[in-house]
Design an enzyme around this catalytic site. Structure first.
Site, PDB file in Angstrom:
ATOM      1  N   ALA A 249      13.591 -26.780 -13.381  1.00 41.02           N
ATOM      2  CA  ALA A 249      14.110 -26.179 -14.628  1.00 41.02           C
ATOM      3  C   ALA A 249      13.851 -27.111 -15.789  1.00 41.02           C
ATOM      4  O   ALA A 249      14.024 -28.168 -16.009  1.00 41.02           O
ATOM      5  CB  ALA A 249      15.186 -25.888 -14.323  1.00 41.02           C
TER       6      ALA A 249
ATOM      7  N   ARG B  89      24.481 -19.064  -2.797  1.00 38.85           N
ATOM      8  CA  ARG B  89      25.556 -18.087  -3.052  1.00 38.85           C
ATOM      9  C   ARG B  89      25.474 -17.184  -4.023  1.00 38.85           C
ATOM     10  O   ARG B  89      25.904 -15.831  -4.115  1.00 38.85           O
ATOM     11  CB  ARG B  89      26.862 -19.047  -3.412  1.00 38.85           C
ATOM     12  CG  ARG B  89      27.028 -19.716  -4.696  1.00 38.85           C
ATOM     13  CD  ARG B  89      27.749 -20.867  -4.907  1.00 38.85           C
ATOM     14  NE  ARG B  89      27.460 -21.469  -6.054  1.00 38.85           N
ATOM     15  CZ  ARG B  89      26.736 -22.532  -6.370  1.00 38.85           C
ATOM     16  NH1 ARG B  89      25.896 -22.665  -5.004  1.00 38.85           N
ATOM     17  NH2 ARG B  89      26.553 -23.134  -7.492  1.00 38.85           N
TER      18      ARG B  89
ATOM     19  N   GLU C 268       0.804  -1.157  -0.078  1.00 40.93           N
ATOM     20  CA  GLU C 268      -0.065   0.067  -0.134  1.00 40.93           C
ATOM     21  C   GLU C 268       0.916   1.332  -0.045  1.00 40.93           C
ATOM     22  O   GLU C 268       0.528   2.223  -0.667  1.00 40.93           O
ATOM     23  CB  GLU C 268      -0.875   0.242   1.252  1.00 40.93           C
ATOM     24  CG  GLU C 268      -1.973  -1.130   1.560  1.00 40.93           C
ATOM     25  CD  GLU C 268      -1.213  -2.195   2.186  1.00 40.93           C
ATOM     26  OE1 GLU C 268      -0.236  -2.648   1.881  1.00 40.93           O
ATOM     27  OE2 GLU C 268      -1.787  -2.823   3.174  1.00 40.93           O
TER      28      GLU C 268
END
Ligand SMILES: NC(=O)c1ccc[n+]([C@@H]2O[C@H](COP(=O)([O-])OP(=O)(O)OC[C@H]3O[C@@H](n4cnc5c(N)ncnc54)[C@H](OP(=O)(O)O)[C@@H]3O)[C@@H](O)[C@H]2O)c1
Length: 328
Positions: free
Chosen positions: A174, A222, A47
């Site tokens: 993936a 990492r 908001e």
């Protein structure tokens, strides 16, 4: 509200333990003046960012642009709003918070700025923050509940799970453009960075024994300098080579089990695996996050579970990242 949802989905999980929330400020003509989404716990709520964007589009005052701190934004807007917001509406996917947490309450900011109408998607059921809608109604603001409620409730799932002490579990995959999930790196550095940012927000990562043996992964965060989640290796064996990098990451617990029950000790759980893992776990997992590369790869295409509905998609570099919900 759909625009508020789309803005929020970009940061799904990344806001955890806070909810992903989106907000849009508009005028009576339906012109959108500002869109905001919560990005990370401790930073401004949706908001506030939508109101900041609206202030920027309604004034030539650039002093607000450099303000990132939530409390400083509340203070600036309260001091400089100059009745600008009086005829405006804010749509927000979750009831504005009504308490001082890491940031001041959004409900009191909306009231102080004098917005005419607040349109809310989901109720905030959390003990600490609920009641923003009722507060605003009492102050005479026109408040409407339940706009695109089902979609807003879906967006809120990780937070709802946390409130019920249940883990939010999602399967991350993936895939190449022809559906292949094996044979080394598949997606771009941008997607892998995103996955590391997500891992940073997860407290457990579940992986199959075969992937551990084949890929010898590190499974840390990492690429975004984040914290590495604990690991559960789901396996019927306990003979893993302890020189596999994931075992050497400091401050992480690695468990090996033939049961997935351990997930109940955690609140945000990412599952990574191949076809065998998908087959073994898809009856237990409702959420799927798929990173799709635009490039083809050699191999067999993966068979996804039936009943997946695409909820949201966005480009991550050259790849496409999509959230799916499994209805059956
Ligand atoms: N593209 C991606 O996002 C992605 C992600 C991860 C992996 N991969 C790829 O996927 C391939 C491996 O896929 P996969 O499905 O063969 O292997 P997996 O993901 O390791 O899942 C299968 C393994 O999970 C364990 N498992 C499954 N059900 C179990 C149960 N009920 N109880 C105990 N253990 C259970 C078994 O481990 P044990 O054999 O040790 O008992 C089994 O070999 C690799 O090539 C890897 O590179 C791709």
């Amino acid at each position: 509200m759909q625009k508020a949802l789309d803005a929020a989905w970009v940061h799904q999980v990344l806001t955890f333990p806070n909810p992903s929330v989106g907000a849009v400020v508009s005028n009576d003509q339906g012109d959108i003046l500002g869109i905001g989404a919560h990005k990370k716990a401790g930073t401004p709520h949706a908001e506030v960012l939508a109101l900041k964007a609206a202030y920027e589009s309604l004034t030539n005052d650039t002093r607000i642009t450099a303000i990132d701190d939530a409390t400083a934004l509340h203070t600036f807007l309260k001091e400089h709003h100059n009745q600008l917001f009086h005829n405006l509406t804010i749509h927000v996917t979750l009831e504005p918070c009504n308490h001082f947490g890491k940031t001041p309450p959004c409900a009191s900011l909306i009231e102080a700025l004098g917005l005419k109408r607040v349109v809310i998607g989901s109720f905030d059921e959390s003990v600490s923050a609920k009641g923003g809608g009722a507060f605003l109604e009492k102050k005479g603001v026109n408040v409407l509940f339940g706009c695109l409620k089902e979609a807003c409730d879906l967006l809120l799932t990780p937070f709802t799970c946390k409130e019920k002490n249940k883990p939010f579990v999602f399967f991350k995959l993936a895939v190449s453009s022809n559906g292949v999930t094996t044979g080394g790196i598949i997606t771009s550095e941008d997607s892998r960075k995103m996955v590391h940012c997500l891992r940073d927000r997860c407290d457990l990562l579940v992986i199959g024994g075969n992937t551990v043996r084949t890929d010898r992964p590190i499974l840390d965060a990492r690429l975004c300098e984040g914290k590495a989640p604990d690991i559960l290796i789901l396996s019927k064996q306990n003979t893993f080579d302890r020189t596999i990098p994931l075992f050497g990451v400091p401050h992480r617990l690695v468990s090996i089990s033939d049961s997935i029950d351990k997930i109940n000790d955690y609140s945000m759980v990412m599952v990574e695996g191949g076809q065998g893992f998908l087959n073994a776990l898809s009856s237990k997992i409702k959420w799927y996050l798929i990173f799709e590369s635009p490039h083809e790869k050699e191999g067999n295409p993966i068979v996804l579970p039936v009943g997946l509905e695409k909820i949201f998609s966005q480009k991550i570099g050259e790849d496409t990242m999509s959230w799916y919900y499994k209805h059956v």
